[in-house]
Structure formats: C-alpha cells, structure tokens
Design a protein around this motif. Structure first.
Motif, PDB file in Angstrom:
ATOM      1  N   ASP A 115      -3.231   5.194  -4.183  1.00 37.40           N
ATOM      2  CA  ASP A 115      -4.337   4.244  -4.051  1.00 37.40           C
ATOM      3  C   ASP A 115      -4.729   4.073  -2.588  1.00 37.40           C
ATOM      4  O   ASP A 115      -5.923   4.004  -2.256  1.00 37.40           O
ATOM      5  CB  ASP A 115      -3.949   2.887  -4.641  1.00 37.40           C
ATOM      6  CG  ASP A 115      -3.842   2.917  -6.163  1.00 37.40           C
ATOM      7  OD1 ASP A 115      -4.377   3.874  -6.773  1.00 37.40           O
ATOM      8  OD2 ASP A 115      -3.223   1.996  -6.728  1.00 37.40           O
ATOM      9  N   ASP A 175       2.485   5.435  -6.621  1.00 39.81           N
ATOM     10  CA  ASP A 175       1.197   4.972  -7.133  1.00 39.81           C
ATOM     11  C   ASP A 175       0.414   4.235  -6.050  1.00 39.81           C
ATOM     12  O   ASP A 175      -0.806   4.421  -5.902  1.00 39.81           O
ATOM     13  CB  ASP A 175       1.390   4.059  -8.340  1.00 39.81           C
ATOM     14  CG  ASP A 175       1.814   4.814  -9.592  1.00 39.81           C
ATOM     15  OD1 ASP A 175       1.669   6.057  -9.591  1.00 39.81           O
ATOM     16  OD2 ASP A 175       2.292   4.172 -10.539  1.00 39.81           O
ATOM     17  N   ARG A 176       1.102   3.401  -5.303  1.00 38.56           N
ATOM     18  CA  ARG A 176       0.440   2.661  -4.225  1.00 38.56           C
ATOM     19  C   ARG A 176      -0.004   3.602  -3.111  1.00 38.56           C
ATOM     20  O   ARG A 176      -1.052   3.406  -2.501  1.00 38.56           O
ATOM     21  CB  ARG A 176       1.379   1.583  -3.682  1.00 38.56           C
ATOM     22  CG  ARG A 176       1.621   0.447  -4.675  1.00 38.56           C
ATOM     23  CD  ARG A 176       2.693  -0.508  -4.208  1.00 38.56           C
ATOM     24  NE  ARG A 176       2.914  -1.577  -5.181  1.00 38.56           N
ATOM     25  CZ  ARG A 176       3.882  -2.476  -5.097  1.00 38.56           C
ATOM     26  NH1 ARG A 176       4.733  -2.424  -4.076  1.00 38.56           N
ATOM     27  NH2 ARG A 176       4.002  -3.412  -6.021  1.00 38.56           N
ATOM     28  N   ASP A 208      -6.624   7.085  -1.343  1.00 31.66           N
ATOM     29  CA  ASP A 208      -7.990   7.033  -1.859  1.00 31.66           C
ATOM     30  C   ASP A 208      -8.832   6.080  -1.006  1.00 31.66           C
ATOM     31  O   ASP A 208      -9.953   6.417  -0.587  1.00 31.66           O
ATOM     32  CB  ASP A 208      -7.964   6.576  -3.316  1.00 31.66           C
ATOM     33  CG  ASP A 208      -9.340   6.572  -3.945  1.00 31.66           C
ATOM     34  OD1 ASP A 208      -9.697   7.569  -4.579  1.00 31.66           O
ATOM     35  OD2 ASP A 208     -10.065   5.557  -3.787  1.00 31.66           O
ATOM     36  N   ARG A 209      -8.287   4.896  -0.744  1.00 28.56           N
ATOM     37  CA  ARG A 209      -9.039   3.885   0.014  1.00 28.56           C
ATOM     38  C   ARG A 209      -9.309   4.328   1.440  1.00 28.56           C
ATOM     39  O   ARG A 209     -10.426   4.194   1.948  1.00 28.56           O
ATOM     40  CB  ARG A 209      -8.253   2.567   0.005  1.00 28.56           C
ATOM     41  CG  ARG A 209      -8.881   1.454   0.829  1.00 28.56           C
ATOM     42  CD  ARG A 209      -8.362   0.096   0.394  1.00 28.56           C
ATOM     43  NE  ARG A 209      -6.925  -0.021   0.542  1.00 28.56           N
ATOM     44  CZ  ARG A 209      -6.335  -0.518   1.631  1.00 28.56           C
ATOM     45  NH1 ARG A 209      -7.056  -0.905   2.665  1.00 28.56           N
ATOM     46  NH2 ARG A 209      -5.021  -0.618   1.699  1.00 28.56           N
ATOM     47  N   ASP A 255       0.773  -1.241   0.000  1.00 26.57           N
ATOM     48  CA  ASP A 255       0.000   0.000   0.000  1.00 26.57           C
ATOM     49  C   ASP A 255       0.806   1.294   0.000  1.00 26.57           C
ATOM     50  O   ASP A 255       0.275   2.325  -0.415  1.00 26.57           O
ATOM     51  CB  ASP A 255      -0.927   0.025   1.220  1.00 26.57           C
ATOM     52  CG  ASP A 255      -1.917  -1.127   1.217  1.00 26.57           C
ATOM     53  OD1 ASP A 255      -2.516  -1.379   0.156  1.00 26.57           O
ATOM     54  OD2 ASP A 255      -2.091  -1.768   2.264  1.00 26.57           O
TER      55      ASP A 255
END
Length: 261
Positions: free
Chosen positions: A206, A202-203, A209-210, A197
C-alpha cells in the motif's frame, strides 16, 4: 583536541568520494529529471526497504545514502549523483544524523533549501514506537546486522539490555525526531510511519502504491530480499526481558509497552 578516528574517517572518506564524484561528472552528459525526491528520517525506519522497492520501478531511480560521509558541498554532491541516473524520477535516502552531525549549519540550510524546491518531493520516515526502535538498534548493533542481507551478522540470538542503556536510546530517539520536525519546519512533505505503512507486506504494498502515485508514476510490485532482523516477541531476543519490562513499566516510557510494531 584530537579528532575521533571515526569522525576523521567520515571526513576524509567523504572528501575522497566527493572528488571521485566530480571526476565521474566531468564530460558526462546528464539529463534533467522530471522530478526529484528524498527519503528523509532516522535509520531503521524502513528507508532501505523503500529505496529498493522504488528503485525496482523502471521510471524511478532511487539511490541509497549519498551523504553517508562528510562533504564540502552536499547539494552539489546530490545533484551530481542524481544527474548520473537516467530514469525520469530520481531520489535518494538521507538520514537525519547525516545532516545534523556530518554537515555544518550552513550546509544543513542549503540542503533544506534544495528540499524546498518545487520539483522536489519530500517523504519523512519515522517510527512512533521508540521502544521497539531502540531495541532494534541495540540488537542490530550487537549482531553487526542491520538488514537480513548483511553478511557480517554474528550468531547472537539473544542480548542483555541494561535499562539505563535502553532509556538513553529512547530519549535520543525522541529528541532526534523533534530535531527532524524542527529542521523540516513548514516544508511540504508526506509522512511515512513505519508501524502504519511498512511493518507488514500488505502495508508495504500500500505504501509503495501511495508513494509511487505521489511521484506521478504507476506502482510496480516489488519482491525485495529484505526481511525483519528483529523478532516481534521481545522475549525472543532480549534475555532479561522480564526485568527490563518491569523497569520500563516503572518509568516515563511505560506507555510504549502497549504499542505494536
């Protein structure tokens, strides 16, 4: 037996901070949060990065280590500090050693009860690759630099790591992760694994966002000043990596040589 100087400092320092927190709260008008949250886990698992990314959101207030010193009433301390925030979603970072080492069993139970409240969201941060986690900690300790913004950093580029020291760190890391799982028990939480994560931009996007959506708000892209302190290539910062790798390959930790992140 005399108290360790560091232990005494953490206790006395915590009591001073706690008194200052009480004084600041006197007469201060506070508002109720829509939701509270906690980032729980070990150091060097991406928690500082996540604190900064979340706090950049105008709807989220995220404090750093509220309980970095011993306190008499940790839950009250947390509630006062969160109550000083004005954003509707409020949280803080709690390192597991701060529960296990700085506070007693009664205080640890009180903190877990607070975490179990229906209006509190728990995120458990951890690293799966305990080899890299251990070497990252040792490297940071030797350089006095736990983050890229730390101005105490020395000019040390490569370090020598004894196998026994490394294995002690790795065993301790695994043991602490098991303690965290036992402490959390059946508590509802969301897992944030560093390798999956937070290990790349990029991770991180993400994950932001999560986590943001899990807290009920739209994510806000964040550019944080932190960057990795520890090089990806072990040989770039461990001067005896070849012999250390051989020692790891001959140990019960050999499988970690194949892991990335």
């Amino acid at each position: 037996m005399a108290l360790d100087t560091r232990v005494l400092k953490r206790r006395l320092g915590g009591y001073v901070l706690e008194a200052q927190s009480v004084a600041r709260a006197m007469g201060r008008k506070t508002t109720q949060a829509d939701r509270n949250f906690i980032l729980f886990g070990r150091g060097r698992s991406g928690s500082t990065l996540l604190v900064q990314m979340l706090d950049a959101n105008p709807a989220i207030g995220c404090l750093d280590e509220v309980l970095r010193f011993t306190t008499l009433a940790p839950v009250a301390m947390v509630e006062r500090e969160l109550g000083a925030l004005t954003k509707p979603i409020r949280g803080f970072k709690l390192l597991s050693y701060q529960v296990r080492t700085l506070h007693n069993a009664r205080q640890a139970r009180a903190l877990r009860d607070w975490m179990a409240a229906p209006d509190v969201k728990v995120f458990h941060l951890y690293r799966e690759n305990v080899l890299r986690h251990a070497l990252s900690n040792i490297y940071a300790r030797e350089r006095f630099a736990y983050h890229s913004t730390d101005n105490r950093a020395t000019k040390i580029d490569r370090i020598h790591v004894a196998p026994d020291e490394l294995f002690k760190w790795m065993r301790g890391s695994l043991e602490l992760l098991e303690w965290e799982k036992t402490y959390l028990g059946d508590l509802d939480r969301e897992q944030i694994r560093y390798e999956r994560d937070l290990s790349t931009p990029d991770r991180q996007a993400d994950a932001l966002d999560r986590v943001s959506r899990s807290l009920g708000v739209d994510p806000v892209p964040s550019q944080v000043p932190l960057r990795k302190v520890t090089p990806k290539d072990y040989n770039a910062f461990v001067e005896n990596w070849d012999s250390l790798r051989d020692a790891i390959a001959a140990s019960d930790f050999r499988d970690y040589l194949e892991m990335e992140g």
